[in-house]
Structure formats: structure tokens, C-alpha cells
Design an enzyme around this catalytic site. Structure first.
Site, PDB file in Angstrom:
ATOM      1  CE  LYS A 147     -29.550 -19.937  21.580  1.00 58.21           C
ATOM      2  NZ  LYS A 147     -29.389 -18.737  22.420  1.00 58.21           N
ATOM      3  CD  GLN A 179     -41.657 -16.552 -18.180  1.00 58.77           C
ATOM      4  OE1 GLN A 179     -40.707 -16.945 -18.850  1.00 58.77           O
ATOM      5  NE2 GLN A 179     -41.989 -15.274 -18.102  1.00 58.77           N
ATOM      6  CG  HIS A 201     -30.290 -11.961 -18.542  1.00 62.69           C
ATOM      7  ND1 HIS A 201     -31.367 -12.599 -19.115  1.00 62.69           N
ATOM      8  CD2 HIS A 201     -30.811 -11.119 -17.620  1.00 62.69           C
ATOM      9  CE1 HIS A 201     -32.488 -12.151 -18.563  1.00 62.69           C
ATOM     10  NE2 HIS A 201     -32.173 -11.250 -17.649  1.00 62.69           N
ATOM     11  CB  THR A 256     -33.447 -19.097  22.691  1.00 64.99           C
ATOM     12  OG1 THR A 256     -32.372 -18.367  23.281  1.00 64.99           O
ATOM     13  CG2 THR A 256     -34.671 -18.207  22.583  1.00 64.99           C
TER      14      THR A 256
HETATM   15  O1  LIG Z   1     -37.421 -16.891 -20.607  1.00 66.31           O
HETATM   16  C1  LIG Z   1     -37.610 -15.668 -20.567  1.00 66.31           C
HETATM   17  N1  LIG Z   1     -38.784 -15.183 -20.055  1.00 66.31           N
HETATM   18  C2  LIG Z   1     -39.056 -13.850 -19.965  1.00 66.31           C
HETATM   19  O2  LIG Z   1     -40.145 -13.429 -19.499  1.00 66.31           O
HETATM   20  C3  LIG Z   1     -38.061 -12.961 -20.444  1.00 66.31           C
HETATM   21  N2  LIG Z   1     -38.004 -11.585 -20.519  1.00 66.31           N
HETATM   22  C4  LIG Z   1     -36.795 -11.287 -21.064  1.00 66.31           C
HETATM   23  O3  LIG Z   1     -36.365 -10.101 -21.263  1.00 66.31           O
HETATM   24  N3  LIG Z   1     -36.090 -12.412 -21.356  1.00 66.31           N
HETATM   25  C5  LIG Z   1     -36.866 -13.478 -20.984  1.00 66.31           C
HETATM   26  N4  LIG Z   1     -36.658 -14.814 -21.025  1.00 66.31           N
END
Ligand SMILES: O=c1[nH]c(=O)c2[nH]c(=O)[nH]c2[nH]1
Length: 314
Positions: free
Chosen positions: A16, A235, A263, A61
Site C-alpha cells: 500500500k 560541485q 539560476h 495491501t
Molecule cells: O556551479 C556551477 N557548476 C556548473 O557546472 C555550471 N555550469 C553552468 O552553466 N553554471 C554552473 N555553475
């Protein structure tokens, strides 16, 4: 040899999904709420129900849903993980035909109205002891899997929205004929953190973690890493968040993140004769799509990578 024309059953599971259970605990006039969305998924010796329709091995279930409610009443809900462990053990040890139980839980947090989360017990404050406002923060997640021998406890969160209004740059990247992105030396960095982490707990383990405290600590390390990292890329920030969790919490071996890069673009105000710059407090267009999507796992050295790459259903 020509391929067989016979169809056979592959992986299967049932249960469930999304039982919404709210448990109120009364401590005098002070009430506590646990609000969970519980999905039970069972698998095992279920060939016959698919091949012939025999339900001899099928725990309905509907029963799994009832069990969720009954367990909440009989045993209470201490933490999402503890509740999931209890349910998984019940289905696997109680039903011969069931080999594996996977319990997925989302937990929604509630704050006390007027008491900023504290347990106010002052006389005359009754009205705030049972009034809650749904906390608009992240959703906490848990997935408990038990096959009769091994446990896997995945905890996580989603929709933890964070933003740094400075201390973020992005430059020095590869440029080809389609690259138009200007290098940024002071930008907004914003994301909705989805994370999932794996505990190294087994039921034989004496050191059963305090699941709630472990969650709060992981959340705190993620937030502190986000705030304290001077970021050259999302990253890099992701790795900082993961490594702080793994290095500070010995009970966690692996953590995976899915981070949209939300963004924020400076609006062109030149047509109105206005400048618009990050350095003196810009005006931004918060774009909702497309967004960059940065995903990675951070592991304790030597640990196995087990959290699925696609976490959307966790
Ligand atoms: O922190 C970011 N990593 C990216 O890989 C990336 N690519 C992008 O266009 N802007 C950003 N900013």
C-alpha cells in the site's frame, strides 16, 4: 535457436502506497504530532498470484495499511526510521512468503503556533500547546529495507531550499563555440537540496543511533557547509556538504545529493537608465527552468556505493 515464446515473471513487489498517518501524543495539555506518509512494498514468494491468481501467499495491501495505523497506536512513532524498522521486521518475520519488506516514509514537520517549537508548559498557555503550523521547510525521508538478514536504512531530505547571496564564483570553465555564459566572480548560489544517506547500522549493532538526533546533525552539517564554503562551483559545495556529514557522523557511510542550480540572473535595467550590479545589491530574475543539475555521491573511504543514482522515488 529461436527465442522462447513463453513469458515468465520478473521482479515484482506490492503493497500500500502513501498511507497518511498522524499520531498525536498527549503529555498532559502539551500535545506532540508525528505526521508520516508511509509506503509499504513487499516481495517474496508471489509467483502464483501472478500466474494463476491464487492469493494463498498474499497479505492484502489493505492489511498493510491497517498495520501502519495499528502500530502507530500500539507502539507510537518515535522516529521515522524506528517505525519503519518495526514494520519491516513485522512483515518479514510474520509472513512465510514475504522475503523482503521495503518501507518508505516521508515525514512532515509541524511547529507550535506562537511557541517557536518549544514545549511551553506555562499555565494559561493551553491554546499554544495543541496548535501547530505545518513547517514549510524540507521533507524528511526514510527508506527501510529488510530481507530477513540484512538491513538497509536510508535517511534523507528533499526541498531544503538555500541561497547564498555572495561567496560564489564560476569561471575558468571550458569554452567552445556555443559558450555564451559570462564568467562570474560574485554570484548568487541557490539550490533545493535533495540528499539521501546510508547508515551502517545493523540490528545486531549495539550502537543503535538516535535517529532524530542523527538526522538533525546531518542536516546541520549540510547547511553549515553550504553557508561556510566559499564556492567556486556547486560541485565543490556539494562535496563539502557530503564530506562534512561523512567525517563528522561515524554512523553514515555514504551520502548522495541532487542539487538543482537555481539560476539568478541580473536583470538588464539599462533601458531605464539604471545600473544593476551584484556588488551593490542587484535585482535578479529567478529562473525556474532550465536549471543546472549537479548530482554526486560522497563516500567514506572504502565504503560501497549503494544509494541508487536516481533518487526521485526515495
Ligand atoms: O556551479 C556551477 N557548476 C556548473 O557546472 C555550471 N555550469 C553552468 O552553466 N553554471 C554552473 N555553475
Amino acid at each position: 535457436m529461436s527465442p522462447s515464446r513463453k513469458a515468465v515473471l520478473g521482479q515484482n513487489q506490492y503493497g500500500k502506497a502513501e498511507t497518511r498517518v498522524v499520531k498525536v501524543t498527549r503529555d498532559g495539555s502539551v500535545h506532540h504530532i508525528k505526521d508520516l506518509n508511509v509506503s509499504v512494498s513487499l516481495s517474496g514468494d508471489m509467483d502464483e498470484v501472478h500466474y494463476s491468481g491464487s492469493n494463498a501467499n498474499v497479505l492484502p495491501t489493505d492489511t498493510t495499511k491497517n498495520t501502519v495505523f495499528a502500530f502507530a497506536r500500539e507502539h507510537g512513532i518515535d522516529s521515522a526510521e524506528q517505525f519503519g524498522i518495526h514494520l519491516a521486521r513485522h512483515f518479514v518475520t510474520g509472513q512465510e512468503a514475504i522475503g523482503t519488506a521495503r518501507i518508505r516514509i516521508e515525514e512532515y514537520a509541524w511547529d507550535r503556533i506562537g511557541a517557536s517549537g518549544s514545549d511551553s508548559r506555562t499555565a494559561g498557555a493551553d491554546e499554544i500547546n495543541h496548535s501547530f503550523v505545518r513547517n514549510g521547510r524540507e521533507i524528511r525521508t526514510a527508506q527501510i529495507t529488510f530481507d530477513g538478514e540484512n538491513w538497509e536504512i536510508l535517511t534523507g531530505l528533499k526541498d531544503l531550499t538555500v541561497l547564498n547571496s555572495t561567496n560564489s564564483e564560476f569561471w575558468g570553465y571550458v569554452k567552445d563555440r556555443y559558450t555564451t555564459l559570462p564568467e562570474a566572480y560574485d554570484r548568487i548560489l541557490a539550490t533545493d537540496v535533495s540528499a539521501c544517506w546510508r547508515h551502517n547500522w545493523t540490528s545486531d549493532d549495539e550502537r543503535s543511533p538516535d535517529w532524530d538526533s542523527s538526522y538533525q546533525q546531518a542536516r546541520r552539517h549540510i547547511l553549515e557547509a553550504f553557508a561556510e564554503t566559499y564556492s567556486l562551483s556547486l560541485q565543490q559545495t556539494l562535496f563539502q556538504m557530503g564530506s562534512r556529514v561523512v567525517e563528522n557522523l561515524p554512523e553514515i557511510d555514504e551520502i548522495r545529493f541532487s542539487l538543482p542550480n537555481n539560476h539568478h540572473f541580473l536583470v538588464d535595467l539599462e533601458p531605464f537608465g539604471l545600473t544593476n550590479e551584484n556588488a551593490d545589491g542587484g535585482v535578479y530574475f529567478a529562473a525556474d527552468r532550465p536549471y543546472g543539475l549537479i548530482e554526486a555521491t560522497v563516500l567514506r573511504e572504502g565504503a560501497q556505493q549503494r544509494i541508487p543514482v536516481d533518487m526521485t522515488n526515495l
